[in-house]
Design a protein around this motif. Structure first.
Motif, PDB file in Angstrom:
ATOM      1  N   TRP A  81       0.880  -1.171   0.000  1.00 40.42           N
ATOM      2  CA  TRP A  81       0.000   0.000   0.000  1.00 40.42           C
ATOM      3  C   TRP A  81       0.916   1.218   0.000  1.00 40.42           C
ATOM      4  CZ3 TRP A  81      -5.459  -0.550   0.401  1.00 40.42           C
ATOM      5  CH2 TRP A  81      -5.897  -1.874   0.607  1.00 40.42           C
ATOM      6  N   ARG A  82       1.358   1.628  -1.195  1.00 40.42           N
ATOM      7  CA  ARG A  82       2.432   2.609  -1.277  1.00 40.42           C
ATOM      8  C   ARG A  82       2.074   3.934  -0.621  1.00 40.42           C
ATOM      9  NH1 ARG A  82       2.622   1.407  -6.816  1.00 40.42           N
ATOM     10  NH2 ARG A  82       2.123   3.589  -7.247  1.00 40.42           N
ATOM     11  N   ILE A  83       0.807   4.284  -0.675  1.00 39.31           N
ATOM     12  CA  ILE A  83       0.426   5.594  -0.160  1.00 39.31           C
ATOM     13  C   ILE A  83       0.658   5.702   1.348  1.00 39.31           C
ATOM     14  CG2 ILE A  83      -2.002   5.060   0.310  1.00 39.31           C
ATOM     15  CD1 ILE A  83      -2.627   7.861  -0.894  1.00 39.31           C
ATOM     16  N   TRP A  84       0.734   4.543   2.021  1.00 37.75           N
ATOM     17  CA  TRP A  84       0.932   4.596   3.476  1.00 37.75           C
ATOM     18  C   TRP A  84       2.380   4.329   3.886  1.00 37.75           C
ATOM     19  CZ3 TRP A  84      -2.738   7.397   4.238  1.00 37.75           C
ATOM     20  CH2 TRP A  84      -4.073   7.101   3.960  1.00 37.75           C
ATOM     21  N   GLU A  85       3.296   4.275   2.904  1.00 32.28           N
ATOM     22  CA  GLU A  85       4.704   4.154   3.283  1.00 32.28           C
ATOM     23  C   GLU A  85       5.141   5.407   4.047  1.00 32.28           C
ATOM     24  OE1 GLU A  85       7.686   1.734   0.769  1.00 32.28           O
ATOM     25  OE2 GLU A  85       6.502   2.891  -0.663  1.00 32.28           O
ATOM     26  N   HIS A  86       5.852   5.205   5.122  1.00 32.97           N
ATOM     27  CA  HIS A  86       6.362   6.290   5.972  1.00 32.97           C
ATOM     28  C   HIS A  86       5.238   7.127   6.565  1.00 32.97           C
ATOM     29  CE1 HIS A  86      10.164   5.161   4.246  1.00 32.97           C
ATOM     30  NE2 HIS A  86       9.764   5.513   3.042  1.00 32.97           N
ATOM     31  N   ALA A  87       4.024   6.581   6.619  1.00 35.42           N
ATOM     32  CA  ALA A  87       2.914   7.328   7.208  1.00 35.42           C
ATOM     33  C   ALA A  87       3.034   7.334   8.724  1.00 35.42           C
ATOM     34  CB  ALA A  87       1.582   6.707   6.785  1.00 35.42           C
ATOM     35  N   GLY A  88       2.472   8.359   9.335  1.00 31.76           N
ATOM     36  CA  GLY A  88       2.549   8.487  10.781  1.00 31.76           C
ATOM     37  C   GLY A  88       1.538   7.606  11.487  1.00 31.76           C
ATOM     38  N   PRO A 135      -5.279   4.189  -3.044  1.00 33.54           N
ATOM     39  CA  PRO A 135      -6.660   4.240  -2.563  1.00 33.54           C
ATOM     40  C   PRO A 135      -7.325   5.568  -2.890  1.00 33.54           C
ATOM     41  CG  PRO A 135      -5.171   3.439  -0.862  1.00 33.54           C
ATOM     42  CD  PRO A 135      -4.323   3.943  -1.967  1.00 33.54           C
ATOM     43  N   ALA A 136      -8.637   5.524  -2.895  1.00 32.41           N
ATOM     44  CA  ALA A 136      -9.406   6.730  -3.175  1.00 32.41           C
ATOM     45  C   ALA A 136      -9.410   7.615  -1.933  1.00 32.41           C
ATOM     46  CB  ALA A 136     -10.822   6.349  -3.566  1.00 32.41           C
ATOM     47  N   VAL A 137      -8.259   8.171  -1.643  1.00 35.30           N
ATOM     48  CA  VAL A 137      -8.159   9.076  -0.503  1.00 35.30           C
ATOM     49  C   VAL A 137      -7.641  10.412  -0.990  1.00 35.30           C
ATOM     50  CG1 VAL A 137      -7.782   7.277   1.196  1.00 35.30           C
ATOM     51  CG2 VAL A 137      -5.825   8.298   0.058  1.00 35.30           C
ATOM     52  N   GLY A 138      -8.140  11.460  -0.418  1.00 36.86           N
ATOM     53  CA  GLY A 138      -7.609  12.786  -0.685  1.00 36.86           C
ATOM     54  C   GLY A 138      -6.674  13.167   0.445  1.00 36.86           C
TER      55      GLY A 138
END
Length: 820
Positions: free
Chosen positions: A40-47, A102-105
């Motif tokens: 889930w690339r968009i959450w890499e290094h996410a807080g 994902p469909a996230v803004g």
């Protein structure tokens, strides 16, 4: 009945504090990977959740962090979001693409920044910190290499958005101050989000250039006339502009370089003001910081201590286990700090310290958002619980549109990631229809505890829309109502195309049984919708049975994510593999090794309990036991997906899937209580979880989630002491009387608007008091089986007997039960 309480909870709370032995190391980004190893690339290094002391007043929040020479406070407000909704068409994006993009803004809560103190003398100093629950005060003590001591005391005023920081030292010590925005590294923080894309793929940044996807913040900071002030604003590409202004100064000093003098206190104040509360945040913050006086602070402190004294006086427990008692009050302390603004709940992680939060930090309504409020309800902390409802009520219009747009019928259909004020933070549906009814279960639980008609009226339109949705969406087949297209688990459309739509998830079947019965009663109380009640009760009585199977038949269980190499039959002893258990879904996923969702119809669903039919209760207990055995097997084999590979790791950290599941453990414990699972096992597992994984701020080591875990101990202990969801008060029914023979509680709410207190001594109930708020009939499982019971109260004493003690009450009446 005397109005004198068994004990004063405030006096118990005064004994407790939580301690931090080292400066926090997981601020601002949390340090737990939630990207599935990059899938889930968009959450890499996410807080994710942090390890700092957190405190606040339910609106202004602060987290205390930084290395010893740079003590710093991350600050924000619950109403400070980047208000960027997904457009309605994004609801169609629950497909294979979502697994990577994902469909996230960018709709997400945001930090304002960090107030940084520069104290060179503290470089290399030792550190200890603690938080006093009774007064919501955070202390930190530093001892320098040459033996000097500096203490920092901090608190956020309970009645105003002001952070107060007080310094004392045993020798003269210089202190500088600065304010850094979240993307500005240095001064004790080397991690920030790259808004411009200038940092490439540097892992020290977030990995996602949020400014290239959405709007960038406008950040202004000035230092003038001894005042540091500024603002952070999100106005570019948003639905609603948001802004927080700040201003701070040292009291009694003429500049931003202070000196701590021995025997004196140096005080710094930092007011925050937001557009959500005032028209000119910066000007109002500057005004307050400029003109605040020592007398003003003394008044704020008096109001602060009074507020917390009243908070703690509502209810409490007193038990012989110091660890569990402390963690009980820690959970309630944290929710008292985090939740009070009725329109802006705390986010999934509690506080925002990072500009790229996992799951956008939103209100995840497939269980994460609902869970932390459960522990507040029976405890009577309704002001803190108010915030739960806001996202649902604000989303009602859009939810009704999406039901008609996507499903062609009325009712309310919600995505999984909500924000405040009707904002859609994460538009994924992922083939789940239960989020709205799950939220409705919380609302009905609160109503049944209080019978507050005013509260019911406020949520009734939403509850009515939930009823309408399921009246239309259920599929009637031969007189039985089936659920089609709703899964217990999140799943992308690619999975549905390969395996078909999920059907009859056990959790939603339980929610609907409870919902239609209880909503029918609620509509009767308000005198509304009489023409629908027969239909609602008919649905409740004719829903499909729960999916039930045996472990031996699900070796090839279809799973929705990587479950590792082990299978369920490898983990559960063969002697138990033919016992009936609840499955996840009738069609779809039968079992999960890491997600114990097949207990949610028990808790919080409230559809199964000690009063359930014998066979159904037996299956429920078997399910809890099978999940516990699965966890035990994973622990013994080290086969859990996230099991540590370090040979020196303690075996406890190899356990996963039930008591120590990353998801839903906060619900698993109280579910085990409700079905009468061995209380000594529950106690042992809860104690071990806290001893090994409990963090000083109430979060869980290695678990990326935040505030849902704050409810685990309050929920579990309250349910062990008082069960009432079936309309019968059961006192200490789930309590480990042999291990903990002495215990007491006061001020807990029970179904029927009763407030209860009771005490246990040497394993026997010795005192029971009940306050009736609505004057309804009271049913109590006899605390002294086979003995007669004297009921003292208005109307004179009564001698009653039987398995249940049933007596009428009057509104406001106080009753005392005693064995004859």
């Amino acid at each position: 009945m005397s109005q004198e309480r068994l004990f004063d909870p405030y006096e118990v709370v005064k004994k407790h504090r939580t301690r931090f032995s080292a400066p926090p190391r997981l601020v601002p980004a949390g340090g737990v990977d939630v990207s599935g190893g990059g899938r889930w690339r968009i959450w890499e290094h996410a807080g994710t959740k942090i390890d700092a002391p957190i405190f606040g007043n339910g609106d202004m929040l602060a987290a205390f962090a930084g290395p010893t020479e740079f003590p710093q406070f991350w600050v924000t407000t619950n109403d400070f979001w980047q208000m960027s909704s997904n457009a309605n068409w994004e609801f169609f994006h629950d497909n294979a693409v979502a697994k990577h993009d994902p469909a996230v803004g960018l709709g997400s809560p945001r930090p304002v920044g960090r107030l940084v103190f520069d104290i060179p003398a503290l470089a290399g100093a030792s550190f200890e910190a603690w938080q006093e629950f009774a007064t919501a005060t955070t202390h930190a003590r530093y001892t320098t290499v040459d033996g000097a001591e500096v203490e920092i005391i901090s608190w956020v005023a309970a009645q105003e958005n002001v952070l107060i920081v007080e310094f004392t030292a045993d020798r003269e010590t210089a202190v500088g101050v600065d304010f850094r925005f979240p993307d500005e590294v240095g001064q004790g923080c080397d991690v920030g989000v790259d808004f411009e894309g200038s940092g490439g793929q540097d892992a020290s940044l977030s990995g996602t250039f949020v400014g290239l996807v959405g709007g960038k913040p406008v950040q202004v900071m000035t230092r003038r006339a001894g005042l540091i002030s500024g603002s952070r604003t999100f106005a570019d590409g948003v639905d609603v502009p948001t802004k927080v202004g700040f201003a701070g100064r040292f009291l009694g000093e003429h500049g931003l370089e202070g000196v701590i003098r021995s025997g004196e206190t140096l005080t710094f104040v930092l007011p925050l003001r937001s557009w959500a509360k005032t028209s000119r945040p910066v000007e109002y913050a500057r005004s307050r910081a400029t003109w605040i006086t020592a007398d003003d602070l003394a008044l704020l402190r008096e109001q602060h201590e009074n507020w917390w004294r009243e908070y703690w006086g509502v209810s409490g427990i007193h038990i012989g286990d110091a660890l569990l008692e402390e963690k009980y009050y820690l959970g309630q302390f944290m929710m008292g700090c985090l939740s009070r603004d009725p329109d802006f709940p705390p986010n999934i992680l509690g506080i925002s310290t990072f500009d790229r939060m996992a799951w956008n930090g939103n209100y995840k309504v497939n269980y994460n958002h609902q869970s932390p409020y459960l522990g507040l309800l029976a405890a009577g902390h309704f002001e803190q619980a108010d915030a739960h409802d806001a996202p649902y009520l604000a989303m009602l219009d859009i939810g009704q549109e999406m039901s008609r747009r996507l499903l062609g019928h009325g009712g309310v259909y919600l995505p999984l990631g909500l924000g405040p004020a009707g904002m859609v933070s994460e538009a994924l549906l992922l083939h789940m229809k239960s989020p709205a009814v799950h939220g409705a279960i919380n609302m009905l639980m609160r109503y049944r505890l209080t019978l507050d008609a005013g509260y019911l009226r406020s949520v009734y339109p939403f509850l009515r829309a939930v009823a309408e949705f399921w009246e239309h969406d259920l599929v009637e087949d031969d007189g039985v109502f089936r659920i089609v297209g709703d899964g217990m688990h999140e799943r992308p459309t690619s999975h549905v195309l390969a395996h078909g739509l999920p059907e009859n998830p056990g959790n939603t079947l339980g929610y609907l049984r409870t919902f239609f019965r209880q909503f029918t009663e609620a509509s009767t109380d308000l005198g509304l919708d009489a023409e629908h009640r027969e239909r609602w009760l008919h649905i409740a009585a004719h829903l499909s049975p729960y999916p039930v199977g045996v472990i031996a038949d699900i070796a090839e269980n279809e799973t929705l994510w990587n479950e590792g190499e082990a299978t369920i039959v490898d983990l559960v002893p063969e002697s138990f593999q033919r016992e009936p258990v609840f499955l996840n879904e009738e069609k779809g996923s039968a079992w999960s090794l890491h997600f114990p969702g097949n207990i949610m119809q028990i808790y919080p669903g409230g559809a199964i309990g000690l009063g359930s039919p014998h066979d159904e209760l037996a299956v429920a207990r078997n399910t809890v036991h099978a999940l516990a055995l699965t966890e035990e097997g994973l622990g013994a084999t080290g086969a859990a997906v996230d099991a540590p590979t370090d040979a020196d790791a303690h075996p406890h950290f190899r356990k996963a899937g039930a008591w120590n599941a990353t998801n839903l453990s906060c619900l698993f414990f109280p579910a085990a209580v409700r079905v009468g699972y061995d209380p000594e096992v529950i106690w042992r597992e809860l104690s071990e979880r806290l001893a090994f994984r409990g963090m000083p701020n109430g979060y869980i080591e290695g678990n990326p989630h935040g505030i849902e875990n704050l409810s685990t101990v309050p929920n579990t202990l309250q349910e062990m002491m008082l069960l009432s969801h079936e309309g019968v008060l059961r006192l200490f029914r789930g309590w480990p009387r042999r291990l903990q023979p002495d215990a007491a509680f006061t001020g807990l709410w029970a179904t029927g608007a009763f407030v209860v207190e009771a005490a246990l001594a040497e394993g026997e109930v010795v005192s029971v008091g009940i306050l009736s708020h609505r004057g309804l009939e009271c049913r109590v499982e006899n605390p002294w089986p086979g003995r007669e019971v004297r009921v003292e109260g208005p109307g004179g004493d009564r001698i009653l007997s039987g398995a249940e003690i049933v007596f009428g009450t009057v509104e406001g009446g106080r009753y005392r039960l005693a064995v004859v």
